[in-house]
Write a protein that holds these residues in place. Structure first.
Motif, PDB file in Angstrom:
ATOM      1  N   LYS A 152       0.970  -0.802  -0.240  1.00  0.00           N
ATOM      2  CA  LYS A 152       0.039   0.029   0.245  1.00  0.00           C
ATOM      3  C   LYS A 152       1.198   1.328   0.049  1.00  0.00           C
ATOM      4  O   LYS A 152       1.758   1.330   0.582  1.00  0.00           O
ATOM      5  CB  LYS A 152      -0.761  -0.044   1.323  1.00  0.00           C
ATOM      6  N   PRO A 153       0.445   1.987  -1.022  1.00  0.00           N
ATOM      7  CA  PRO A 153       1.024   3.856  -0.383  1.00  0.00           C
ATOM      8  C   PRO A 153       1.980   3.894   1.415  1.00  0.00           C
ATOM      9  O   PRO A 153       0.136   3.852   2.072  1.00  0.00           O
ATOM     10  CB  PRO A 153       0.500   4.513  -1.384  1.00  0.00           C
ATOM     11  N   ALA A 154       2.525   4.462   1.221  1.00  0.00           N
ATOM     12  CA  ALA A 154       3.113   4.679   2.241  1.00  0.00           C
ATOM     13  C   ALA A 154       2.932   5.990   2.793  1.00  0.00           C
ATOM     14  O   ALA A 154       3.754   7.573   1.808  1.00  0.00           O
ATOM     15  CB  ALA A 154       4.512   4.243   2.856  1.00  0.00           C
ATOM     16  N   THR A 155       2.723   6.383   4.144  1.00  0.00           N
ATOM     17  CA  THR A 155       2.598   7.813   4.023  1.00  0.00           C
ATOM     18  C   THR A 155       4.146   8.904   4.640  1.00  0.00           C
ATOM     19  O   THR A 155       4.464   9.700   5.012  1.00  0.00           O
ATOM     20  CB  THR A 155       1.461   8.752   4.985  1.00  0.00           C
ATOM     21  N   SER A 156       4.273   7.388   5.212  1.00  0.00           N
ATOM     22  CA  SER A 156       5.661   8.157   5.431  1.00  0.00           C
ATOM     23  C   SER A 156       7.046   6.674   5.788  1.00  0.00           C
ATOM     24  O   SER A 156       6.654   5.740   5.410  1.00  0.00           O
ATOM     25  CB  SER A 156       5.933   7.922   7.828  1.00  0.00           C
ATOM     26  N   PRO A 157       7.856   7.249   5.653  1.00  0.00           N
ATOM     27  CA  PRO A 157       9.101   5.740   5.449  1.00  0.00           C
ATOM     28  C   PRO A 157       9.346   4.939   5.620  1.00  0.00           C
ATOM     29  O   PRO A 157      10.193   3.770   6.316  1.00  0.00           O
ATOM     30  CB  PRO A 157      10.393   6.526   5.261  1.00  0.00           C
ATOM     31  N   ARG A 206      16.237   7.811   5.637  1.00  0.00           N
ATOM     32  CA  ARG A 206      14.630   7.110   5.252  1.00  0.00           C
ATOM     33  C   ARG A 206      14.137   8.686   4.919  1.00  0.00           C
ATOM     34  O   ARG A 206      13.206   8.398   4.654  1.00  0.00           O
ATOM     35  CB  ARG A 206      14.539   6.589   5.906  1.00  0.00           C
ATOM     36  N   GLY A 207      14.682   9.705   5.030  1.00  0.00           N
ATOM     37  CA  GLY A 207      13.635  11.169   4.697  1.00  0.00           C
ATOM     38  C   GLY A 207      14.790  11.491   3.635  1.00  0.00           C
ATOM     39  O   GLY A 207      15.443  10.842   2.975  1.00  0.00           O
ATOM     40  N   VAL A 254      14.484  16.919  10.323  1.00  0.00           N
ATOM     41  CA  VAL A 254      14.304  15.415   9.122  1.00  0.00           C
ATOM     42  C   VAL A 254      15.250  14.062  10.692  1.00  0.00           C
ATOM     43  O   VAL A 254      14.370  12.920  11.092  1.00  0.00           O
ATOM     44  CB  VAL A 254      15.795  15.182   7.494  1.00  0.00           C
ATOM     45  N   ALA A 255      15.990  14.323  11.515  1.00  0.00           N
ATOM     46  CA  ALA A 255      17.061  13.514  12.218  1.00  0.00           C
ATOM     47  C   ALA A 255      15.661  13.163  13.596  1.00  0.00           C
ATOM     48  O   ALA A 255      15.649  12.631  13.929  1.00  0.00           O
ATOM     49  CB  ALA A 255      17.797  13.876  12.361  1.00  0.00           C
ATOM     50  N   PHE A 256      14.705  14.483  13.507  1.00  0.00           N
ATOM     51  CA  PHE A 256      14.067  14.631  15.238  1.00  0.00           C
ATOM     52  C   PHE A 256      13.057  14.152  14.759  1.00  0.00           C
ATOM     53  O   PHE A 256      11.982  14.506  15.952  1.00  0.00           O
ATOM     54  CB  PHE A 256      14.692  15.473  15.694  1.00  0.00           C
ATOM     55  N   GLN A 257      12.632  14.273  12.847  1.00  0.00           N
ATOM     56  CA  GLN A 257      11.331  13.996  12.941  1.00  0.00           C
ATOM     57  C   GLN A 257      10.414  15.457  13.589  1.00  0.00           C
ATOM     58  O   GLN A 257       9.041  14.926  13.888  1.00  0.00           O
ATOM     59  CB  GLN A 257      10.330  12.661  13.335  1.00  0.00           C
TER      60      GLN A 257
END
Lengths: 354, 265
Positions: free
Chosen positions: A4-9, A191-192, B124-127
Motif C-alpha cells: 500500500k502507499p506509504a505516508t511515511s518511510p 529514510r527521509g 528530519v533527524a528528529f522527525q
C-alpha cells in the motif's frame, strides 16, 4: 506482491523490531550478564565501533563518497572530549560529547572539500590526509595532551549529574544510550529527504543536480555528519573502552577496520554497520577460542593471527564479488527465503488431511 | 489535433539567443536561436550529431556556451549550473537514462520533489512536525504521479531492475514531480516499440493539457514529432535550418535535404 502507499518511510514492523532490540539491550543483557568482561571487552567496543561504522556508512554507503580516515575523526573527537572535560569543568558529559562531535564535524567539512573535485580511489587517497593530519597535529602540539610526556593519558571518569559511571555495566549503559539515540537519528535521516539526497548524489550526481540538489552542500553535509558520528564514537571509545588517550590507538589500521565493517556489513544499510562491527570484532575472538579449545594451544598464536588476516582478505574479496550489499543483505535474503518456504509447508498438511 | 486547449499558447518563456558551443576545435552548436512559448510542445529534431542534446545541456546548465544567452521568463540565466537552473523551474530527462539505480521507483520520484521540501537535516533527524508533514504531503503527491503514469505495481522496485521502457517512464515521473514550468525531454521515446511510444505520447500530451507544462523534446521519430508538437526546430551541423509549425517544417526543402534524405533519390 504490491504494498500500500506509504505516508511515511516507517513501517509497523520497525516499531516491533525496535521494542525487541531495546528490551534486549536495556533489560535482558544487564540482568543476565554479570560478567564485566563481556561489557568492557565486547559490548562496549562493539557499540563504539558500530557508531563509527555508521559514520563511515553515511559518507560511503549513502553519499557514495569513498572516504578513508574514520579513525582520524575518532581521534579528533576523543582528544576534543578530553580537553573539554579538562578545561571546562562545569560542562556535563553529554555536552562534551556533542561538542567533540561538532569539532570532528568541522574537520569532516575541511577534509571533505576534495570530494568536490575528485572521486573514487583518488578521493580515498585525498581523505587519508585527515587520518595523518589529525594524528600529527595531536602529537605535534603538546597542548592537546595537556603537556603530558608519558605518552598515555588516563581518561577522566564519566560523571553525569554528580554520579560517576565507572563500572563496566554502568559504562555500557552510557554507551548504549548514546548509540541508541544517534542510531535513531541516523535512521530518520537516511529514510527521509536527507538520505534520499545523499543516495541521489551517490547513484547519479548529474541527475541529482538537475533535480535541484546542490552537490557542494550535500557532499559536505554527509562528510560533516559522518565525522560527527566518528567523533562521538572516538570519544566514547577512549573514555569507556581504552580508558586512556593515545593517538596510536587511532592509527590507519582502525580506519581500515571501520571501512571493512561497512563493506562486509553491507553498504547503504544502518544495520550493516552493527553486523560488520560485530563480525570484525568477534571473529578474532572466536578464532582464538577455537585455536585454544580445539587444538589446546598446539597452534601458535602467530599462526592464528595470520589465519585471521587471510580469512578477512578472502571474505572481503568474496563479498565484493558475490554480495556487494554485504551481510545485512545476506541476512535479508535468508529471512525472505525462510518466509517463502514456511508458507507452503503450512498448507501441505491441510491438503493431505482433507 | 488539439482543439480548445486548457492552456492556450502564450508569451515567450524560454529564449535561446545566438548560442555557440565548441569542444576544442569541434563546433557543436553555431549561432543558434529559437524561442519557446508558454504551454507549447516544442520539438527539436535533426540528424545524429546535429547538436540537439548539446543544446539541451546548455539550457540545463551542464555545458556553458562560449557565446550567446539563454533567457528564462525574461531573465537571462547567467552563471548557470544544473541546480540553479532547476530552481528557476526547468526540469529534464536524459538521453541515456540517469536514474538513481539502487533506489526504488517511489524514492526516485520523491527526489524530484527536492525543491518542494525544505526541512533541514536536524528537522528530519528528529522527525519534527515540519519534516513529517512535508514527507507526508510529498509522498501523497508522488503517489498521484505513480498512478498517473500507471506504474503503481512497481512502486517499491529498485529502478535498476526494471526494463528500459519502464525506466523511461520513471524518469518522466521524476521530471514531472518537480512541477517545473518547462520540461526538457531528451529522446523520451528512444528504444521503445510502437505501443510504448504511443503511450508516452499520451502522457506528454496529458501533462501539457492538464498541467499546462511547456515541453521541449528531442526526438528521432518524425511521425511522433509531427503528431504531438506545436512547433519544430530542425538542427543540422549545429545550425537551425528550419523553425515553425510541423506542416511548414515538413515541406521545407532544406529539412528534406538534410534530414529526410528524400531529395537524393
Amino acid at each position: 506482491m504490491t504494498s500500500k502507499p506509504a505516508t511515511s518511510p516507517f513501517a509497523r514492523g520497525d516499531i516491533t523490531n525496535f521494542a525487541v532490540l531495546m528490551t534486549l539491550a536495556f533489560l535482558v543483557i544487564p540482568l543476565t550478564i554479570p560478567n564485566g568482561y563481556w561489557y568492557s571487552s565486547i559490548l562496549i567496543p562493539w557499540l563504539c565501533l558500530a557508531l563509527a561504522a555508521i559514520g563511515q556508512q553515511i559518507v560511503m554507503g549513502y553519499a557514495g563518497q569513498l572516504a578513508l580516515g574514520a579513525a582520524g575523526f575518532m581521534a579528533a573527537g576523543a582528544f576534543a572530549c578530553f580537553n573539554i572535560e579538562l578545561r571546562i569543568p562545569w560542562m556535563p558529559f553529554g555536552g562534551s560529547l556533542i561538542l567533540s562531535g561538532l569539532i570532528a564535524a568541522a574537520f569532516g567539512v575541511l577534509f571533505g572539500l576534495p570530494s568536490l573535485r575528485v572521486r573514487g580511489i583518488y578521493l580515498m587517497v585525498a581523505t587519508l590526509a585527515s587520518q595523518f593530519f589529525i594524528i600529527w597535529m595531536i602529537d605535534k602540539f603538546g597542548w592537546f595532551k595537556n603537556y603530558d610526556t608519558s605518552g598515555i593519558i588516563t581518561a577522566q571518569d564519566i560523571v553525569i549529574f554528580g554520579y560517576a559511571f565507572t563500572a563496566p555495566l554502568q559504562m555500557y549503559l552510557v554507551v548504549l544510550v548514546v548509540v541508541t539515540l544517534l542510531t535513531i537519528l541516523a535512521i530518520n535521516m537516511t529514510r527521509g529527504s536527507v538520505g534520499r539526497n545523499w543516495m541521489a548524489v551517490r547513484d547519479m550526481d548529474i541527475a541529482a543536480e538537475s533535480m535541484g540538489i546542490s552537490l557542494l552542500r550535500t557532499k559536505l553535509q554527509a562528510f560533516a555528519i559522518s565525522a560527527f558520528y566518528c567523533g562521538v564514537a572516538g570519544a566514547l571509545f577512549a573514555f569507556t573502552y581504552l580508558k586512556s588517550l593515545e593517538p596510536v590507538a587511532f592509527d590507519i589500521k582502525l580506519s581500515f577496520q571501520i571501512l571493512f565493517m561497512v563493506i562486509l556489513g553491507g553498504l547503504g544499510t544502518i544495520s550493516g554497520a552493527f553486523i560488520g562491527a560485530a563480525f570484525i570484532l568477534l571473529f578474532p575472538v572466536v578464532l582464538n577460542t577455537v585455536g585454544n579449545v580445539w587444538f589446546h594451544g598446539m597452534v601458535d598464536a602467530t599462526v592464528i593471527s595470520a589465519v585471521e588476516q587471510v580469512v578477512f582478505g578472502a571474505l572481503i574479496i568474496l563479498f565484493l564479488i558475490y554480495e556487494p550489499l554485504g551481510m545485512a543483505k545476506l541476512w535479508e535474503n535468508i529471512r525472505a527465503r525462510m518466509r517463502s518456504r514456511s508458507v507452503p509447508k503450512a498448507e501441505v498438511p491441510r491438503q493431505q488431511a482433507s | 489535433m488539439m482543439q480548445a486547449r486548457n492552456f492556450p499558447i502564450g508569451a515567450p518563456v524560454l529564449e535561446v539567443k545566438n548560442i555557440s558551443l565548441r569542444f576544442g576545435g569541434v563546433k557543436a552548436i553555431t549561432d543558434t536561436s529559437f524561442t519557446v512559448y508558454k504551454h507549447e510542445i516544442r520539438a527539436i529534431i535533426g540528424p545524429n550529431g546535429a547538436g540537439k542534446s548539446s543544446l539541451l545541456n546548455c539550457i540545463n546548465g551542464i555545458y556553458k556556451p562560449q557565446e550567446g544567452k539563454i533567457a528564462f521568463k525574461g531573465r537571462v540565466l547567467d552563471q548557470i549550473s544544473p541546480n540553479i537552473v532547476a530552481r528557476q523551474g526547468i526540469s529534464r530527462t536524459f538521453q541515456n537514462l540517469a536514474l538513481f539505480k539502487r533506489m526504488s521507483v517511489i524514492d526516485n520520484i520523491l527526489v524530484g520533489r527536492k525543491l518542494h521540501m525544505s526541512a533541514n537535516f536536524m528537522e528530519v533527524a528528529f522527525q519534527l512536525p515540519k519534516a513529517r508533514a512535508e514527507e507526508k504531503a510529498n509522498r501523497a503527491r508522488c503517489e498521484e504521479i505513480v498512478e498517473f503514469l500507471e506504474i503503481t505495481d512497481i512502486r517499491d522496485t529498485p529502478v535498476g531492475k526494471l526494463p528500459y521502457g519502464l525506466q523511461k517512464k520513471v524518469e518522466l515521473g521524476r521530471a514531472l514531480a518537480t512541477e517545473a514550468d518547462v520540461l526538457l525531454l531528451d529522446e523520451p521515446m528512444a528504444g521503445m516499440n510502437v505501443e510504448e511510444k504511443r503511450e508516452m505520447c499520451r502522457f506528454i500530451l496529458k501533462v501539457n493539457d492538464e498541467l499546462g507544462t511547456t515541453v521541449v523534446l528531442i526526438e528521432h521519430d518524425m511521425g511522433v514529432v509531427m503528431d504531438i508538437s506545436d512547433a519544430v526546430v530542425v538542427l543540422d551541423y549545429g545550425k537551425v535550418i528550419a523553425d515553425g509549425p510541423p506542416d511548414t517544417v515538413r515541406s521545407n526543402q532544406d529539412v528534406i535535404d538534410a534530414y529526410l534524405g528524400v531529395a537524393h533519390d
